[in-house]
Each structure stands twice: as C-alpha cells, then as structure tokens.
Enzyme design. Structure first.
Site, PDB file in Angstrom:
ATOM      1  N   THR A 188       0.698  -1.236  -0.192  1.00 27.88           N
ATOM      2  CA  THR A 188      -0.185   0.072  -0.192  1.00 27.88           C
ATOM      3  C   THR A 188       0.788   1.098  -0.020  1.00 27.88           C
ATOM      4  OG1 THR A 188      -1.862  -1.036   1.346  1.00 27.88           O
ATOM      5  CG2 THR A 188      -1.492   1.385   1.650  1.00 27.88           C
TER       6      THR A 188
ATOM      7  N   ARG B  18     -14.986  -5.855   2.036  1.00 37.09           N
ATOM      8  CA  ARG B  18     -14.063  -5.435   3.080  1.00 37.09           C
ATOM      9  C   ARG B  18     -13.505  -4.021   2.684  1.00 37.09           C
ATOM     10  NH1 ARG B  18      -8.338  -4.093   3.846  1.00 37.09           N
ATOM     11  NH2 ARG B  18      -7.621  -4.556   5.776  1.00 37.09           N
TER      12      ARG B  18
ATOM     13  N   ASP C   6      -7.922   0.452   6.448  1.00 34.41           N
ATOM     14  CA  ASP C   6      -7.690   1.718   7.027  1.00 34.41           C
ATOM     15  C   ASP C   6      -7.226   2.736   5.943  1.00 34.41           C
ATOM     16  OD1 ASP C   6      -5.565  -0.022   6.405  1.00 34.41           O
ATOM     17  OD2 ASP C   6      -4.107   1.746   7.224  1.00 34.41           O
TER      18      ASP C   6
ATOM     19  N   GLY D 291      -4.776  -3.289   7.970  1.00 31.30           N
ATOM     20  CA  GLY D 291      -5.633  -2.046   8.383  1.00 31.30           C
ATOM     21  C   GLY D 291      -6.515  -1.970   9.547  1.00 31.30           C
TER      22      GLY D 291
HETATM   23  N1  ASP Z   1      -3.519  -1.334   4.969  1.00 29.22           N
HETATM   24  C1  ASP Z   1      -3.828  -1.930   3.999  1.00 29.22           C
HETATM   25  C2  ASP Z   1      -5.291  -2.576   4.096  1.00 29.22           C
HETATM   26  O1  ASP Z   1      -5.601  -2.994   5.404  1.00 29.22           O
HETATM   27  C3  ASP Z   1      -3.268  -3.216   3.660  1.00 29.22           C
HETATM   28  C4  ASP Z   1      -1.703  -2.881   3.293  1.00 29.22           C
HETATM   29  O2  ASP Z   1      -1.050  -1.852   3.729  1.00 29.22           O
HETATM   30  O3  ASP Z   1      -1.238  -3.965   2.732  1.00 29.22           O
HETATM   31  O4  ASP Z   1      -6.213  -2.567   3.367  1.00 29.22           O
END
Ligand code: ASP
Length: 323
Positions: free
Chosen positions: A181, A209, A212, A235
C-alpha cells in the site's frame, strides 16, 4: 536509540549517528522543504514523480497525487491499483483517500474497474459536498468524471488468486514482507502539507471489506499546522487505534515524527496484550512528516521500509521497529 528526553538533552549533534537506522541523515530531525516521503522503498519511482512537481515549486497535493499514481498504474505492485490482488471472489476493489493543506479530504472505497482511485478521491474532495463515495456510487461518479473503465485483474494476479483457491485458507493477516500500500506525505516549498493513501487492500479479503487506507484519521491524516501521518499493514489494527490521527496529535504535543509513530505502534501492542491476542504475524508501519519537514517511521516488525526525497536526494530507508 535516543528517546525523546535524551534527544532534547543532547540536541542536534547528539542525534547522529543513530544505531539501527538505515540512514543517518540529520534532516530526519531538523527538517527541510520541499520533501516527500512514502511507504516501502519501492516508492523510489513514485517519489521521483512527486519531486518533479515539488522541485518546481509545485503544490504538495499535486505531488502526492502524481506520486501514488505511479504505483496505481504499475501492474507489478500487487497491492495497489491495476494488478492488485483480488478478494476471495476474484474481484479487485480499490480504496484511496487524499487530504490537502486546508484540511479538506476526499475518499473512495470499494471502487471497481478504475485504476486511479486517488484521482477519483481528489474529485470527490473538489467536486462534491461529500468526503467519501463507496462502491457503485463511486463507480458512477468516476464514470461521470471521465475516468476510463477497465479490467483491473491482471493474469499474474488471477494466477495468484487461483493458487490461493487451492487451499482457500483465509488468514486476515498481512504477510510481513508482502504488502505495498502506498501512503505518501509531502511538504512543498511554500510549506503546504498534503497526503495520499491508495491500496487494493488485504489480499483475499472478504468481498466488500474496507481497511484503513481510505479512512481519514486511520490510513492518513494531515493537520496543516502540525504534520501528517500515514499507515500500511493490517488495516484493522490501524483503525482500532485511529493510528494516523493519533500520530499527528502526538506531534502536536511535541513528539518527533518517529516518536509519534512509535507511540501509535505501542498503542496497537498494548491493545493486543490486554486482549491476549498475538501480533506475531502482523505488520503495521507508520510514516510521519512534520511541518518543518522532519520525518520518521516506526513499525511493529522488522522489515518496514520507506523512501524519502528531499534536498539530499531520493533514498531508501529502514524503519525502526518494536520487536
Ligand atoms: N493497509 C491496507 C489494508 O488493510 C493493506 C496494506 O497496507 O497492505 O487494506
């Protein structure tokens, strides 16, 4: 590592070198502008795109949008935009948010078939009276704004999903090494702060789903007077502790960006400790940038990297970590 008290006592010269930090650049502590900072050291190319704008006295908001779009467009990044890993039904859905130097923000969640959710989020901020659009409504809005519709599932991502289906075991844990991300924070030459965060979310997530990354205060927060923070990793843990908002509030209280990130990581750890839950396979990494251009990072586990571009060039950094 120096704690806050030691740092205040030893001051500027006492701050170098720092054992365990990949780079001992003093700008981490003193700050300079312009500067851009982004999650994961794969963000070097994204930083370059942002820097092109920042070095020409451009606007931080334009810089973060252009920067994270590099990753959204890149099919090799399987956690963002085109080429992102799908949910357990084989459908790619994207989440993103953006926040500017006036504290305005925009977000899209559960967006399908458009590869640049960050630009759609910016349009939500600039063209609507709202801050967030979801699902079909977000899709319709993207279409109305002239974004091009496309299939986001690449053969590589489809293959990975088919392999996962062989066992179909859903573990809602972000693999420590494998999530990209992109959260990006920038301070421009005029001192304007902005941030952006964009993701395809946790691989093999339940259909619908949202994590965050598109949530203001969790995956991203900017207070133009204080600083900005963003998150990557699982997240659910970030949301439960209001991670990015917490970091900005800690910077308001005088903590350095790195100390503020550490406090947010500690908050996750103590919550889980209280509940007797394990964080053994869970990673969360935070980045923070303050109004002076000083930056810092902290993560639960070893292995969280980031990239920084300021007057000293574009470089990869290793985060401090808790365990
Ligand atoms: N933070 C992201 C989420 O939970 C996932 C990630 O950072 O890989 O959707």
């Amino acid at each position: 590592m120096l704690n806050r008290k030691q740092f205040l006592k030893t001051g500027f010269l006492g701050a170098i070198p720092l054992a365990g930090i990949g780079c001992t650049n003093v700008n981490k502590f003193t700050g300079s502008k312009p500067v851009v900072i982004a999650t994961w050291n794969t963000a070097i190319k994204a930083n370059e795109a942002a820097w092109k704008i920042l070095e020409n006295e451009g606007y931080a908001l334009d810089a973060v949008e252009a920067g994270v779009r590099v990753e959204e467009d890149d099919p090799m990044n399987m956690s963002v935009g085109y080429g992102g890993r799908p949910d357990r039904e084989g459908i790619v859905s994207l989440d993103a948010c953006i926040m500017d130097d006036k504290g305005e923000c925009g977000a899209v969640v559960f967006l399908q078939n458009y590869k640049n959710p960050i630009s759609v989020a910016r349009k939500v901020m600039e063209e609507t009276p709202h801050i967030m659009l979801a699902g079909k409504g977000a899709q319709q809005f993207a279409k109305d704004q002239g974004f091009e519709e496309m299939d986001l599932l690449t053969p590589k991502a489809k293959e990975a999903w088919e392999k996962w289906l062989e066992n179909g075991k859903y573990e809602p844990e972000v693999n420590i090494e494998n999530h990209d991300t992109i959260g990006m924070l920038a301070l421009d030459a005029e001192g304007r702060l902005s941030g952006a965060c964009t993701t395809s979310g946790a691989a093999w997530k339940m259909h619908g789903r949202v994590g965050d990354s598109p949530l203001i205060g969790a995956g991203l927060f900017v207070d133009p007077e204080i600083g900005a923070a963003c998150a990557t990793g699982l997240g659910e843990e970030v949301v439960k502790t209001a991670g990015s908002a917490l970091i900005v509030e800690m910077m308001r209280q005088g903590y350095s960006p790195e100390e503020a990130c550490k406090i947010a990581v500690d908050r996750i750890i103590s919550r889980n400790k209280r509940n007797g839950t394990s964080l053994k396979n869970t990673q969360v990494g935070y980045l923070a940038l303050n109004k002076d251009g000083a930056f810092g990072a902290y993560s639960i586990q070893e292995g969280f990297t980031y990239a920084v571009y300021n007057a000293d060039g574009n470089r990869k950094m290793d985060s401090e970590f808790r365990s």
